[in-house]
Structures are given as C-alpha cells and as structure tokens.
Scaffold this motif. Structure first.
Motif, PDB file in Angstrom:
ATOM      1  N   LEU A  86       0.884  -1.162   0.000  1.00 50.50           N
ATOM      2  CA  LEU A  86       0.000   0.000   0.000  1.00 50.50           C
ATOM      3  C   LEU A  86       0.922   1.213   0.000  1.00 50.50           C
ATOM      4  N   THR A  87       0.887   1.979  -1.086  1.00 48.89           N
ATOM      5  CA  THR A  87       1.780   3.128  -1.194  1.00 48.89           C
ATOM      6  C   THR A  87       0.959   4.408  -1.390  1.00 48.89           C
ATOM      7  N   THR A  88       1.601   5.548  -1.140  1.00 50.87           N
ATOM      8  CA  THR A  88       0.924   6.834  -1.365  1.00 50.87           C
ATOM      9  C   THR A  88       1.871   7.782  -2.083  1.00 50.87           C
ATOM     10  N   ALA A  89       1.325   8.672  -2.899  1.00 50.52           N
ATOM     11  CA  ALA A  89       2.044   9.852  -3.413  1.00 50.52           C
ATOM     12  C   ALA A  89       0.935  10.874  -3.627  1.00 50.52           C
ATOM     13  N   ILE A  90       0.624  11.559  -2.561  1.00 52.65           N
ATOM     14  CA  ILE A  90      -0.623  12.292  -2.496  1.00 52.65           C
ATOM     15  C   ILE A  90      -0.415  13.689  -1.925  1.00 52.65           C
ATOM     16  N   GLY A  91       0.777  13.913  -1.359  1.00 58.16           N
ATOM     17  CA  GLY A  91       1.085  15.174  -0.672  1.00 58.16           C
ATOM     18  C   GLY A  91       1.014  14.947   0.834  1.00 58.16           C
ATOM     19  N   PRO A  92       2.033  15.403   1.580  1.00 58.46           N
ATOM     20  CA  PRO A  92       2.077  15.164   3.031  1.00 58.46           C
ATOM     21  C   PRO A  92       0.829  15.669   3.761  1.00 58.46           C
ATOM     22  N   ASN A  93       0.255  16.774   3.289  1.00 53.89           N
ATOM     23  CA  ASN A  93      -0.900  17.341   4.007  1.00 53.89           C
ATOM     24  C   ASN A  93      -2.172  16.508   3.846  1.00 53.89           C
ATOM     25  N   ILE A  94      -2.175  15.625   2.849  1.00 53.03           N
ATOM     26  CA  ILE A  94      -3.388  14.817   2.591  1.00 53.03           C
ATOM     27  C   ILE A  94      -3.349  13.508   3.392  1.00 53.03           C
ATOM     28  N   LEU A  95      -2.176  13.115   3.872  1.00 57.17           N
ATOM     29  CA  LEU A  95      -2.062  11.820   4.562  1.00 57.17           C
ATOM     30  C   LEU A  95      -3.089  11.650   5.696  1.00 57.17           C
ATOM     31  N   PRO A  96      -3.317  12.688   6.541  1.00 56.94           N
ATOM     32  CA  PRO A  96      -4.306  12.485   7.619  1.00 56.94           C
ATOM     33  C   PRO A  96      -5.708  12.207   7.084  1.00 56.94           C
ATOM     34  N   HIS A  97      -5.996  12.695   5.881  1.00 55.09           N
ATOM     35  CA  HIS A  97      -7.350  12.527   5.331  1.00 55.09           C
ATOM     36  C   HIS A  97      -7.597  11.121   4.776  1.00 55.09           C
ATOM     37  N   ILE A  98      -6.552  10.450   4.320  1.00 54.61           N
ATOM     38  CA  ILE A  98      -6.765   9.093   3.780  1.00 54.61           C
ATOM     39  C   ILE A  98      -6.572   8.022   4.861  1.00 54.61           C
ATOM     40  N   ALA A  99      -5.992   8.430   6.008  1.00 54.78           N
ATOM     41  CA  ALA A  99      -5.676   7.447   7.059  1.00 54.78           C
ATOM     42  C   ALA A  99      -6.913   6.711   7.604  1.00 54.78           C
ATOM     43  N   PRO A 100      -8.052   7.386   7.814  1.00 57.40           N
ATOM     44  CA  PRO A 100      -9.193   6.644   8.365  1.00 57.40           C
ATOM     45  C   PRO A 100      -9.632   5.474   7.473  1.00 57.40           C
ATOM     46  N   LEU A 101      -9.636   5.679   6.160  1.00 59.50           N
ATOM     47  CA  LEU A 101     -10.040   4.597   5.257  1.00 59.50           C
ATOM     48  C   LEU A 101      -8.988   3.471   5.256  1.00 59.50           C
ATOM     49  N   ILE A 102      -7.716   3.854   5.286  1.00 58.65           N
ATOM     50  CA  ILE A 102      -6.666   2.818   5.338  1.00 58.65           C
ATOM     51  C   ILE A 102      -6.818   2.021   6.642  1.00 58.65           C
ATOM     52  N   ALA A 103      -7.135   2.721   7.732  1.00 62.68           N
ATOM     53  CA  ALA A 103      -7.317   2.038   9.026  1.00 62.68           C
ATOM     54  C   ALA A 103      -8.474   1.031   8.935  1.00 62.68           C
ATOM     55  N   LYS A 133       1.712   6.297   9.591  1.00 63.55           N
ATOM     56  CA  LYS A 133       1.442   5.240  10.579  1.00 63.55           C
ATOM     57  C   LYS A 133       0.697   5.826  11.785  1.00 63.55           C
ATOM     58  N   ASP A 134       1.196   6.964  12.281  1.00 65.01           N
ATOM     59  CA  ASP A 134       0.539   7.586  13.447  1.00 65.01           C
ATOM     60  C   ASP A 134      -0.915   7.935  13.139  1.00 65.01           C
ATOM     61  N   TYR A 135      -1.152   8.502  11.950  1.00 65.35           N
ATOM     62  CA  TYR A 135      -2.535   8.868  11.584  1.00 65.35           C
ATOM     63  C   TYR A 135      -3.404   7.604  11.497  1.00 65.35           C
ATOM     64  N   ILE A 136      -2.835   6.529  10.965  1.00 59.12           N
ATOM     65  CA  ILE A 136      -3.613   5.282  10.836  1.00 59.12           C
ATOM     66  C   ILE A 136      -3.910   4.713  12.226  1.00 59.12           C
ATOM     67  N   VAL A 137      -2.866   4.646  13.048  1.00 59.90           N
ATOM     68  CA  VAL A 137      -3.030   4.031  14.379  1.00 59.90           C
ATOM     69  C   VAL A 137      -4.080   4.784  15.202  1.00 59.90           C
ATOM     70  N   GLU A 138      -4.116   6.127  15.066  1.00 60.29           N
ATOM     71  CA  GLU A 138      -5.148   6.930  15.763  1.00 60.29           C
ATOM     72  C   GLU A 138      -6.558   6.452  15.420  1.00 60.29           C
ATOM     73  N   ASN A 139      -6.692   5.834  14.239  1.00 63.21           N
ATOM     74  CA  ASN A 139      -8.015   5.410  13.771  1.00 63.21           C
ATOM     75  C   ASN A 139      -8.289   3.920  13.960  1.00 63.21           C
ATOM     76  N   LEU A 140      -7.410   3.232  14.684  1.00 63.44           N
ATOM     77  CA  LEU A 140      -7.612   1.790  14.903  1.00 63.44           C
ATOM     78  C   LEU A 140      -8.209   1.534  16.283  1.00 63.44           C
ATOM     79  N   ASP A 141      -9.006   0.464  16.411  1.00 65.46           N
ATOM     80  CA  ASP A 141      -9.485   0.103  17.743  1.00 65.46           C
ATOM     81  C   ASP A 141      -8.362  -0.615  18.497  1.00 65.46           C
ATOM     82  N   GLU A 142      -8.546  -0.746  19.805  1.00 68.17           N
ATOM     83  CA  GLU A 142      -7.471  -1.287  20.659  1.00 68.17           C
ATOM     84  C   GLU A 142      -7.063  -2.692  20.228  1.00 68.17           C
ATOM     85  N   GLU A 143      -8.058  -3.494  19.842  1.00 65.70           N
ATOM     86  CA  GLU A 143      -7.774  -4.878  19.462  1.00 65.70           C
ATOM     87  C   GLU A 143      -6.873  -4.941  18.224  1.00 65.70           C
ATOM     88  N   THR A 144      -7.213  -4.111  17.222  1.00 65.87           N
ATOM     89  CA  THR A 144      -6.412  -4.119  15.987  1.00 65.87           C
ATOM     90  C   THR A 144      -5.007  -3.583  16.259  1.00 65.87           C
TER      91      THR A 144
END
Ligand code: NAI
Ligand code: F6P
Length: 384
Positions: A86-103, A133-144
């Motif tokens: 899973l790769t991105t080239a989207i602009g650093p400022n957009i990473l937080p916006h795609i993280a919830p779906l990746i999570a 990674k940090d943005y994704i982890v913020e959107n994960l439940d404890e179990e995941t």
C-alpha cells in the motif's frame, strides 16, 4: 499476480511508483478522488509514461485500474485486504485525510489475511511513513492496534523523479524525466519491486535528496518567480539564479558532508548532476509547481529551514539559505492557496511572527534577523 494499492493517481503515482509496480508484474489499483482519472484508468486499463528526452521514448503501463476513495470505500477496503503493498504519493498534508479509510482496510484485513502488508508513503517529507502510521493508528481500535505489529510493516522512503505538470488534458499519459531513485528503508527482505533500492538507514539518502534536489529546485523556483521566469530551465538561464543555486547547495553540501561524512568530490558531482537534470527543457516545469505550497516548504523540517538550522548549529554558513527563505516568503502565486494564506499572514501578523509560526524560528535569533534583512532587500528590489 501480486497487487499494489496506490493512493494518488497523479504525476508521481502514475509516472513513477505505479509504473514501477506495473513493470514488476504487479496489478496496480490507483485510489484517487479525481473521477476523470479513475474512469479513464478503468476504461483504458493502460497509459504511457513518456521520457523527457530528444527521442521521447514511450513505456506502456498495463494492469492498472482505479477506485474513488470518496465513492467506493468498500472496494478500497476489499483491495487493502488482499494487497501486498500500500503506497501513497498524495502530498504530506493529505495523509491524515486518507488514514481513516486505510485504518478500516487494515482492521478488516487482519481478521482474515495473515500475509504481511507493506506500507510506504512516497512523499517529499522526512519520515512520511511514520507520520502516516501515526494517523492510521489513531483510527484503529485497541484490538487491531495489538495485532498489527508484524502484520503491517511501515517503511520510510525517499522518492526522486521530476514529473512536471502535464499539459495533455484528458490523457492518462505522463511525461517524466528519465532519471529516478526510490530508496526504501528496510531491515529485512521485502517483496521485490524493480527499481526499488533497499537501505538499512534512510537518513543520509533522504537528507541528501531533500537538501540538494528539493532545496536547489526551491531556490530556482522562488528566485525565478521573483524575476518573472515561467519555467525552471528558463530561470536557470539567468546567471544570477544559477550562481545562487550553486552557492545555496554549497551550504547544504557542507552540512551534509560534515553530518554524514560524505566524500566532498562525489557530493559535488551529485550537485552538478542534479543541476543538469533541472536544465532539461523537455520538462517545461513551471516555477509555480516547484514552488507550490510555500507554507509546507518553509516548515522547520523542510528543505530550506532545516538545513539552515543544522548549518547554524555546527557554525557553517547559511547566508544563501537565508536568502532563499526570504525569497520564498515573497512567493505570491494567486492560484496557490498556501501562497495566498502566507501573504495574508505576513500582512496581518508581520514577518517575525510568521517566521516563528511557520518556520519555528525564534523571534530574536540571528537566522530570523538575517532572513528579515534579506526579505526587505528583495522588497526594495536590490539585486541578489
Ligand atoms: N511531481 C514530482 O516531481 C514529485 C513529487 N513528489 C511528491 O509526491 C507527492 C505527490 O506529488 P504529485 O504526484 O506531483 O502531485 P499530483 O497533484 O500530481 O498528484 C496528487 C494526486 O492526489 C490526489 N488526491 C488529492 N487529495 C486526495 C484525497 N483526499 N484522496 C485521494 N486522492 C487525493 C489528486 O487528485 C492527485 O491525483 C507529493 O508529496 C510530492 O511532494 C516527490 C518527488 C517528485
Ligand atoms: O513536490 P513538492 O514537495 O511540492 O516540491 C516540488 C519538488 O519535488 C519534486 O517534484 C521532485 O522531487 C521537485 O520537482 C521539486 O523539488
């Protein structure tokens, strides 16, 4: 056939990272919000990467398709469930916006798929994958969160290929420079991708790239903009700008050589090679693209301020970096939302406050004073 899911079907996505996956026999699913690009990817299933050379060689990229992350969440989650990369080239400022779906995709994936997922953010930013990674982890439940270690590997990388704005409305084809370098930090074997270079420590690679390619490019863009040059190669035909690029890269070079114990002659050759890449007139690369998002580029860890601060720490010169920062503060492209915001900030808060807020510089530091002096010199149209 292995799968790669790539967020951002723009210039670097189609012209570099997606193309390398396809050439390495991966099926590539691009994820983007641009409907026209997604529709074309799904109907044509191929495009050409054109090299910016006299011969304009073409490379056909196949096995590609697209998904719209705003409209096809379920399909994106399904694709994340079975992809290798899973790769991105989207602009650093957009990473937080795609993280919830990746999570969401990772949450579903780890329930059924024990194969490892490799995540790499391909952005012009130090530690971009760590941020993602940090943005994704913020959107994960404890179990995941507990089970992703070992199942998802987050790898930092440095990407280097000049892919200018495309002037071929309605076509998926992408014009790129022939040169490329994709360096990924990994301490174990990962699935092979043609053109991906694996290193155990990315720091020297990404700093050398960011503080040479991107610093040099930014200097040309901002000085070129001030001198009404439309493109990078046109700006480089101006000897004052060319000299300024050399002088600034001598400063970042002195820092890099000291910090990473580089061979000075080899580093000088690296600088010269990069300046030759910038001169490629086939790219027709506009200064407004290279200077885009000045607030991001003036950030404390980005291509101008960070090397100046690092140079100052070890008593090396940063006079020319201060000039470059001052010229970036004058970047006033009305089509660039960050440039517009920056100019309003300067007007409303003053330069010293902006240098503090945007660049993280102490209000009374020597570097702040140097930048302000240069900024005023440009305002009164003194020559550099
Ligand atoms: N163009 C270049 O020469 C290079 C660019 N980079 C880096 O690569 C990254 C991408 O740059 P480019 O490809 O030039 O930009 P681009 O603007 O051509 O592509 C970005 C793509 O992301 C898509 N996008 C934006 N917001 C989105 C969202 N919320 N969800 C899904 N898709 C979204 C856009 O529709 C666009 O297709 C940046 O971080 C840039 O710094 C790095 C090296 C070279
Ligand atoms: O993509 P950014 O970070 O906005 O900056 C543009 C820079 O990145 C590049 O696109 C490629 O490294 C250069 O052309 C330029 O230095």
């Amino acid at each position: 056939m292995n799968l790669a899911v790539h967020f951002g079907a723009g210039n670097i996505g189609r012209g570099f990272i997606g193309a390398l996956f396809s050439q390495s026999d991966y099926q590539v699913i691009f994820v983007d919000i641009a409907d026209d690009i997604i529709q074309q990817l799904n109907s044509k299933k191929r495009y050409n990467v054109k090299l910016a050379t006299d011969g304009q060689e073409n490379i056909t990229i196949e096995n590609v398709s697209g998904l719209n992350n705003m409209k096809q969440e379920e399909q994106v989650i399904e694709a994340i469930g079975r992809t290798t990369y899973l790769t991105t080239a989207i602009g650093p400022n957009i990473l937080p916006h795609i993280a919830p779906l990746i999570a969401k995709g990772i949450t579903e994936r780890v329930k059924t798929n024990s194969e490892r997922l490799y995540v790499i953010a391909c952005e012009n930013q130090i530690s971009a994958t760590d941020f993602l990674k940090d943005y994704i982890v913020e959107n994960l439940d404890e179990e995941t969160k507990k089970v992703i270690d070992g199942k998802v590997l987050f790898l930092n990388s440095a990407v280097d290929r000049i892919v200018p704005m495309q002037h071929n409305q309605g076509s998926l084809d992408v014009l790129v420079e022939p040169y490329y370098e994709w360096v990924v930090e990994a301490r174990e074997e990962i699935p092979s991708v043609e053109g991906m270079k694996i290193v155990s420590d990315l720091a020297p690679y990404i700093e050398r790239k960011l503080f040479t390619v991107n610093t040099g490019h930014a200097v040309i863009a901002y000085l070129g903009y001030l001198k009404n040059k439309a493109t990078i190669h046109e700006a480089l035909n101006d000897n004052t700008i060319l000299e300024q690029v050399h002088a600034t890269l001598a400063e970042t070079g002195a820092y890099l050589i000291k910090r990473y114990n580089l061979d000075a002659t080899e580093h000088q050759q690296y600088i010269e090679k990069i300046i030759e890449r910038f001169k490629n007139a086939h790219l027709n690369d506009v200064v407004t693209r290279v200077g885009r998002s000045p607030i991001r580029k003036l950030g404390p860890n980005d291509r101008l301020v960070r090397p100046a601060l690092e140079a100052a720490k070890v008593n090396l010169s940063y006079v020319n970096l201060a000039k470059a920062i001052a010229s970036a503060l004058h970047f006033n492209d009305e089509n660039d939302p960050e440039a517009v915001k920056l100019q309003i900030m300067i007007k409303e808060k003053g330069l010293q406050a902006v240098l503090n807020e945007v660049c993280g510089l102490d209000k009374n530091s020597e570097i702040t004073q140097k930048i302000i002096r240069n900024y005023k010199a440009i305002s009164v149209k003194e020559d550099f």
